[in-house]
Design a protein around this motif. Structure first.
Motif, PDB file in Angstrom:
ATOM      1  N   PHE A   1       1.043  -1.053  -0.080  1.00  0.00           N
ATOM      2  CA  PHE A   1       0.265   0.008  -0.027  1.00  0.00           C
ATOM      3  C   PHE A   1       1.045   1.186  -0.039  1.00  0.00           C
ATOM      4  O   PHE A   1       1.736   1.168   0.552  1.00  0.00           O
ATOM      5  CB  PHE A   1      -0.773  -0.014   1.130  1.00  0.00           C
TER       6      PHE A   1
ATOM      7  N   LYS B   1      -1.728   9.329  -8.890  1.00  0.00           N
ATOM      8  CA  LYS B   1      -1.786   8.414  -7.826  1.00  0.00           C
ATOM      9  C   LYS B   1      -3.236   8.222  -7.306  1.00  0.00           C
ATOM     10  O   LYS B   1      -3.655   7.164  -6.974  1.00  0.00           O
ATOM     11  CB  LYS B   1      -0.876   9.008  -6.550  1.00  0.00           C
TER      12      LYS B   1
ATOM     13  N   THR C   1      -5.216   4.532  -7.139  1.00  0.00           N
ATOM     14  CA  THR C   1      -5.716   4.169  -5.998  1.00  0.00           C
ATOM     15  C   THR C   1      -7.133   3.856  -6.093  1.00  0.00           C
ATOM     16  O   THR C   1      -7.682   2.957  -5.788  1.00  0.00           O
ATOM     17  CB  THR C   1      -5.481   5.239  -4.841  1.00  0.00           C
TER      18      THR C   1
ATOM     19  N   ALA D   1      -9.523   4.199   0.881  1.00  0.00           N
ATOM     20  CA  ALA D   1      -8.560   4.647   0.188  1.00  0.00           C
ATOM     21  C   ALA D   1      -7.420   5.440   0.587  1.00  0.00           C
ATOM     22  O   ALA D   1      -6.422   5.319   0.239  1.00  0.00           O
ATOM     23  CB  ALA D   1      -9.413   5.433  -0.951  1.00  0.00           C
TER      24      ALA D   1
ATOM     25  N   ASN E   1      -5.821   4.774   3.164  1.00  0.00           N
ATOM     26  CA  ASN E   1      -5.030   3.816   4.068  1.00  0.00           C
ATOM     27  C   ASN E   1      -4.816   4.419   5.306  1.00  0.00           C
ATOM     28  O   ASN E   1      -3.620   4.735   5.632  1.00  0.00           O
ATOM     29  CB  ASN E   1      -3.728   3.683   3.300  1.00  0.00           C
TER      30      ASN E   1
END
Lengths: 389, 308
Positions: free
Chosen positions: A3, A142, A146, A182, A184
């Protein structure tokens, strides 16, 4: 599963591989969230509603931790305190050892899945998921990758451009999960996320949640009033009542070794038997039950004393036997309830106390017992659990 | 009859009955909204009467020509009607500023009311509507009392030594803006409140949770979700501002005319009803065009929000 770092510029927190196995240690480096003597009073400090009363708990990294209790027990308040929507009246909340109790929600690396999902109705599924990432200022490429991975994770790729009122309740649930996962976060908070789903979908999502937790390795703090949900999903459960945590333990500990009457009563069905106890060893009582037999009962430290005591016996930890044979307890069979997988025998013991025995069903004839019959009960070894009064 | 024929006959009867039942309402709506418009349209293409009114059955486009063009009094040359155009421009400008001011003032007010407990909300809404109880003219004169040279503001400011001479507010555009903002503020607050009351504040919490600070929550969540209220409020303020009569008349004086005053003048001292009717229709067209542009623009902005 690799991740990306949560916050660009901040070092990524160390992660354990796989699901961290529970040990006795609760103050080591493995603690994700430490709740230290937290009290929350709504309204005036002295006369207001005390939603939480000096609550302490340690939630470990990568753990599926469940707050279980009836409505109004303070479980959602505790969740909202961790999320930052409320601030504690007293006490501290540590995240990775850092006091976060005074930080606003948007400065905490903690995300929430709301009971109502709270999806943004003016944004598409994909835009809902990317919202947190945009707020964090991630670069566009990014964010795109993601969002794509999140859509795949919750199997919502075909719905990416739908508005949130154009998808079903179960799909909304998945989007809410993806949106919260999302960025993280260090910890994912889930506030009764499955309560709005029908039975079958709920079962599916329970498995789904466990899978997601395994794949992401994120600490889950899950709030529910559904004891079965708590037992099947959790690594550890904290049973709450009236603003206090009564017992924390693995599902098996909570079910087999409840320390308090409330816990035993709230989770599953339980028989309560009164008796006179004397200490018989380490965590062991010998209880002479009012109903007749003398049994060995496992006892938590708080219940390890001589005198009057209550023991709990699960209905499936006893066998029904004919009244003329040897038995620990005897009584009259009052009712037989057939449940498909098992049958519940409701009886009244000789001293007038009700007692339930649950027997697994076998193919073929019925149980052979009939209502009104004199029957006996044999308790399994280790079946009795003494309770703190 | 076949079953489906019976069914169709029943549907036809149902449709007939619906039209018959709604006929009174339709007639009223039609007469009330289009009747006066037809009269205006007719007046605008008739020749003006000598002492007001129009000469029936004498058609003339002078009214319309005079909206934009005029003959020079001395040379008789045809030129743009500068006075009319500048009044048009001032009206549009002041109305846009008024709309913006009421939005800036009304948004926090509506937000405040919408975030009160349900019971107290009603009281706040009630308070917002209180000014409507008093006649507009009287409120405007009261406003004059506040801003005139010997009025409350100037007196207090001079007593406190903040200024040595009274500030001339009356008979300026500022006075008109001040008055119109005051008068039309409730028309902005009420629709804003209506859409904010429907706002699910759990969405605000969700946005906070997803790393949006207060400003971003306002811009990304609250503003888009209360857009219907913003549009409705803006329309409700902009349109009457454009045709405002009392406020510019009392606070703006004779020099700071707006469209409403210009129209009033034509039907009064000007004795030029066709011109008044033509200006009124022009005003209506301007409003409709402005609305169309605005709705189109916001619809497009909404499309962007969805990120398609």
């Amino acid at each position: 599963m690799a991740f990306p770092d949560r916050f660009d510029g901040l070092p990524a927190a160390p992660r354990c591989e796989g699901v961290y196995k529970v040990t006795g240690d609760t103050r080591g480096n493995n603690v994700a969230i430490d709740v230290l003597g937290v009290t929350k009073v709504f309204g005036a400090a002295d006369s207001g509603f005390r939603a939480l009363d000096k609550v302490s708990a340690s939630i470990r990294q990568n753990e599926f931790f469940t707050l279980l209790g009836p409505s109004g027990c303070g479980k959602t308040t505790l969740l909202r305190l961790i999320a930052g929507f409320e601030f504690p009246t007293e006490g501290r909340i540590l995240l990775d050892g850092e006091d976060i109790a005074a930080l606003p929600p948007f400065r905490r690396p903690v995300n929430t899945v709301f009971q109502s999902y709270a999806l943004f109705p003016h944004l598409t599924v994909a835009k809902n998921i990317s919202f947190g990432l945009e707020m964090l200022g991630w670069p566009a490429t990014k964010i795109a990758s993601t969002v794509e991975r999140m859509l795949a994770l919750v199997k919502m790729e075909p719905m990416a451009d739908r508005l949130t009122d154009q998808i079903s309740g179960g799909q909304q649930q998945r989007v809410a999960l993806a949106r919260a996962l999302a960025p993280n976060p260090r910890v994912l908070l889930l506030d009764e996320p499955l309560s709005a789903l029908d039975f079958k979908l709920r079962k599916e999502m329970q498995i789904e949640l466990k899978r997601l937790q395994g794949e992401t390795g994120i600490t889950f703090v899950f709030v529910t009033h559904d004891q079965e949900e708590a037992l099947t999903m959790s690594d550890r459960i904290a049973v709450m009542s009236a603003g206090r945590i009564l017992q924390v333990g693995s599902p098996r500990e909570i079910y087999d070794r409840p320390t308090e009457r409330f816990v035993a009563d709230f989770i599953g069905e339980t028989n309560f038997l009164e008796g006179e106890a004397k200490v018989a060893g380490d965590r062991l009582l010998e209880v002479r039950l009012d109903a007749g037999a003398t049994v060995k009962a496992t006892a938590p430290d708080a219940a390890l004393h001589a005198g009057r005591t209550t023991v709990a016996v699960r209905p499936e930890h006893a066998d029904l036997v004919p009244g003329d044979g040897p038995a620990d307890l005897t009584g009259v069979l009052k009712n037989i309830v057939y449940f498909g997988t098992d049958t519940h025998f409701h009886m009244t013991l000789d001293n007038g106390v009700p007692f339930i025995v649950r027997q697994q069903n076998t193919p073929g004839e019925g149980s052979g017992f009939s209502i009104g019959e004199q029957v006996g009960v044999r308790l399994h070894a280790d079946a009795a659990q003494a309770l703190k009064d | 009859m076949q079953p489906h024929e019976v069914e169709q006959a029943a549907i036809r009867r149902g449709t007939m009955r619906r039209w018959l039942l709604s006929a009174p309402a339709l007639v009223i709506i039609f007469l009330a909204s289009f009747g006066p418009l037809f009269v205006m349209l007719a007046f605008s293409v008739l020749e003006k009467g000598d002492y007001g009114g129009v000469k029936p059955w004498t058609f003339s486009f002078d009214g319309w020509a005079n909206v934009f063009f005029q003959h020079d009094i001395f040379t008789g040359e045809l030129g743009f009607a500068d006075a009319h155009l500048s009044i048009f421009w001032r009206s549009v400008r002041l109305s846009i500023i008024t709309t913006a001011l009421t939005l800036v003032l009304g948004f926090p007010t509506a937000y405040f009311i919408a975030t009160r407990p349900r019971k107290t909300r009603e009281i706040w809404v009630f308070l917002v509507t209180i000014p409507f109880w008093t006649n507009l003219l009287i409120r405007t004169f009261a406003m004059q009392e506040v801003i005139r040279n010997e009025g409350v503001i100037n007196t207090v400011a001079m007593r406190l030594g903040m200024i040595s001479e009274p500030i001339q507010i009356m008979y300026t555009d500022w006075a008109v803006l001040f008055g119109m903002t005051y008068v039309y503020l409730p028309l902005m607050v009420l629709p804003l409140y209506a859409s904010m009351e429907k706002l699910d504040f759990r969405l605000v919490e969700a946005a906070y949770d997803l790393y949006a600070n207060r400003f971003k929550v306002l811009r990304r969540i609250i503003l888009p979700l209360t857009k219907p209220g913003i549009i409705a409020g803006s329309i409700l303020v902009f349109i009457p501002s454009l045709g405002a009569y009392v406020t510019p008349r009392v606070l703006g004086g004779g020099k700071n005319m707006m469209l409403g005053n210009l129209i009033g003048l034509q039907f009064g001292k000007g004795n030029n009803w066709p011109l008044g009717a033509a200006i009124s229709i022009t005003l209506m067209v301007v409003v409709m065009v402005a609305l169309l542009v605005y709705v189109r623009a916001t619809a497009r902005a909404g499309g962007d929000d969805r990120g398609r």
